[in-house]
Motif scaffolding. Structure first.
Motif, PDB file in Angstrom:
ATOM      1  N   LEU A  13       0.815  -1.220   0.000  1.00 41.26           N
ATOM      2  CA  LEU A  13       0.000   0.000   0.000  1.00 41.26           C
ATOM      3  C   LEU A  13       0.847   1.269   0.000  1.00 41.26           C
ATOM      4  N   LEU A  14       2.117   1.157   0.399  1.00 39.86           N
ATOM      5  CA  LEU A  14       2.974   2.335   0.517  1.00 39.86           C
ATOM      6  C   LEU A  14       3.719   2.554  -0.795  1.00 39.86           C
ATOM      7  N   GLY A  15       3.216   3.452  -1.586  1.00 41.78           N
ATOM      8  CA  GLY A  15       3.829   3.736  -2.875  1.00 41.78           C
ATOM      9  C   GLY A  15       3.232   4.987  -3.477  1.00 41.78           C
ATOM     10  N   ARG A  16       3.842   5.462  -4.547  1.00 46.27           N
ATOM     11  CA  ARG A  16       3.318   6.634  -5.233  1.00 46.27           C
ATOM     12  C   ARG A  16       2.187   6.207  -6.163  1.00 46.27           C
ATOM     13  N   GLY A  17       1.619   7.174  -6.867  1.00 43.14           N
ATOM     14  CA  GLY A  17       0.516   6.868  -7.755  1.00 43.14           C
ATOM     15  C   GLY A  17      -0.779   6.608  -7.032  1.00 43.14           C
ATOM     16  N   ARG A  18      -0.955   7.255  -5.874  1.00 44.76           N
ATOM     17  CA  ARG A  18      -2.184   7.062  -5.097  1.00 44.76           C
ATOM     18  C   ARG A  18      -2.422   8.252  -4.173  1.00 44.76           C
ATOM     19  N   CYS A  19      -3.606   8.281  -3.602  1.00 39.82           N
ATOM     20  CA  CYS A  19      -3.962   9.329  -2.639  1.00 39.82           C
ATOM     21  C   CYS A  19      -4.176   8.686  -1.281  1.00 39.82           C
ATOM     22  N   PHE A  20      -3.457   9.157  -0.281  1.00 37.80           N
ATOM     23  CA  PHE A  20      -3.592   8.656   1.082  1.00 37.80           C
ATOM     24  C   PHE A  20      -4.572   9.552   1.835  1.00 37.80           C
ATOM     25  N   VAL A  21      -5.617   8.946   2.371  1.00 39.19           N
ATOM     26  CA  VAL A  21      -6.624   9.679   3.139  1.00 39.19           C
ATOM     27  C   VAL A  21      -6.431   9.336   4.610  1.00 39.19           C
TER      28      VAL A  21
END
Length: 455
Positions: A178-186
């Motif tokens: 789950l820890l990576g770029r290409g995403r939005c952390f809420v």
């Protein structure tokens, strides 16, 4: 001896030009500056014998601060606690759950129950654990992004404990992919935003120091927070956005930031108290996915699909967030759960349990962390609201028995959340992510889709 002398000196007299009010909790005088010719600062001006001119009164919008009585009307127009225009993503009670049934049941006080009723509750609790329920596993992780800070001698015991928790959460996120770029952390219940800060630090590379195209961090917190760390990242080239809204009223599908690039979502939270966990799960897995109900889970919205919007920060029409890649939430304060908000109602009902048993188990869950100890000796440094002391059951159960039953109550409530996640197409897990000497609230809820989303 030096420490004792320092405390004694602090208690002897206030510093020059400082407030003379003695803060009992901190065992020192207030450090705010007093006005010229005054003994007390503005907040403690009510202590002045002559009233200090205009009398100070408690703000009617927020009792945590005071205001001069003759300036009240002017203050009400600019007070941070005043009612503001609702943003487009504010939808009243969208994540609150059904308002039908037994949600209005009064909170059960264990002190009002007879011994027979308590024994029946304990029997029901133990019966619910017969079968397929799984125990939590121990898995303390770490992440190299926090290595230097964990070994920084300037950090005190409290800071060190929080850093170890954040390091383990990031380690679990990396293990789950789950820890990576290409995403939005809420980040739900973000507070000062420390967890988002370390997520950003972990994903920072030489190539990505000044780019934000493939990384977003959305911080959700209902209260106005001081000393926010996300303010330090304003020039870092990454998109940090903070929403001051109760999770209960947050519609993620209408947040403009999430509609811009439709990056996949990852939900995170550290010590998300009680019902806030249930609100966050429903917010992430129901309202965030409303725009994709008509399509297979792995597809994104077509630009031509209509979407309602309007109001402050209006989201573009035909938009919605990307798919949910997973979540990692550190759980706590089960005694603050609420039947209406609880996502595991179906799980309870399948076991012959209802709102009344749920309310009692919530009260009993506090035994796991309080026992017979004072509530301020919890060991995690978090300012959580303790359960009522009137719930003590004298002479019925020993301290160790109460602690064991309290843990069972917590596990049962958490397994209801796992059942909810399973029904939503996620594989979930409960893990003791940190040792109990760091925090007694040491269970991490993680989940990833049973069928991975295509990128």
């Amino acid at each position: 001896m030096k420490a004792a002398a320092f405390v004694s000196y602090n208690m002897a007299a206030p510093e020059p030009s400082r407030c003379c009010f003695f803060v009992q909790k901190k065992k020192r005088f207030c450090k705010m500056v007093a006005g010229k010719g005054r003994k007390y600062c503005g907040e403690h001006a009510t202590m002045e014998e002559d009233g200090g001119g205009s009398r100070r009164i408690v703000c009617p919008l927020d009792p945590k601060h005071t205001v001069s009585e003759d300036k009240l009307q002017k203050h009400l127009k600019k007070c941070n606690s005043r009612e503001k225009a609702k943003p487009v993503y504010f939808v009243q009670n969208i994540n609150a759950g059904s308002a039908d049934g037994d949600e209005t049941l009064r909170q059960v006080s264990l002190s009002e129950l007879s011994r027979t009723e308590l024994e029946t509750l304990v029997d029901k609790l133990k019966t619910a654990f017969k079968g397929e329920l799984l125990r939590s596993e121990d898995s303390v992780q770490s992440h190299p992004a926090l290595h230097d800070e964990l070994h920084n001698p300037k950090n005190g015991d409290s800071a060190h404990k929080h850093l170890k928790q954040q390091s383990s959460i990031l380690g679990h996120m990396e293990e789950l992919g789950l820890l990576g770029r290409g995403r939005c952390f809420v980040e739900f219940g973000a507070g000062r935003g420390k967890l988002s800060h370390w997520i950003h630090e972990a994903l920072k590379t030489c190539e990505h120091l000044k780019t934000c195209e493939d990384l977003q961090l959305l911080l959700v917190e209902r209260c106005s927070t001081r000393f926010k760390v996300d303010g330090k990242h304003q020039d870092a080239g990454v998109q940090f956005e903070r929403l001051q809204v109760d999770i209960q009223h947050l519609d993620l599908s209408k947040v403009p930031l999430l509609c811009e690039k439709k990056l996949p979502l990852v939900g995170v939270g550290k010590h998300l108290c009680g019902a806030a966990t249930d609100l966050a799960l429903r917010c992430l897995l129901e309202t965030a996915g409303q725009s994709e109900e008509e399509e297979p889970p792995h597809k994104r919205l077509r630009p031509s699909e209509p979407r309602s919007g309007g109001g402050l920060g209006s989201a573009p029409t035909g938009c919605g967030p990307g798919p949910v890649l997973g979540l990692t939430v550190a759980l706590c304060c089960h005694h603050r759960c609420d039947w209406r908000h609880y996502v595991g109602q179906q799980f309870f009902l399948q076991r012959g349990l209802g709102a009344r048993e749920f309310s009692a188990f919530c009260r009993m869950s506090s035994w796991a962390t309080c026992g017979l100890r004072p509530t301020n000796q919890r060991g995690d440094g978090e300012e959580h609201e303790p359960a009522e002391e009137t719930d003590a059951v004298n002479g019925f159960l020993s301290a160790s028995e109460r602690e064991q039953l309290g843990r069972l109550c917590k596990q049962l409530i958490d397994h209801g959340r796992c059942h909810f996640l399973q029904m939503k197409g996620f594989s979930s897990k409960l893990t003791r992510y940190i040792s109990s000497d760091i925090t007694l609230e040491n269970v991490l809820l993680t989940a990833v889709p049973l069928t991975p989303h295509s990128s």
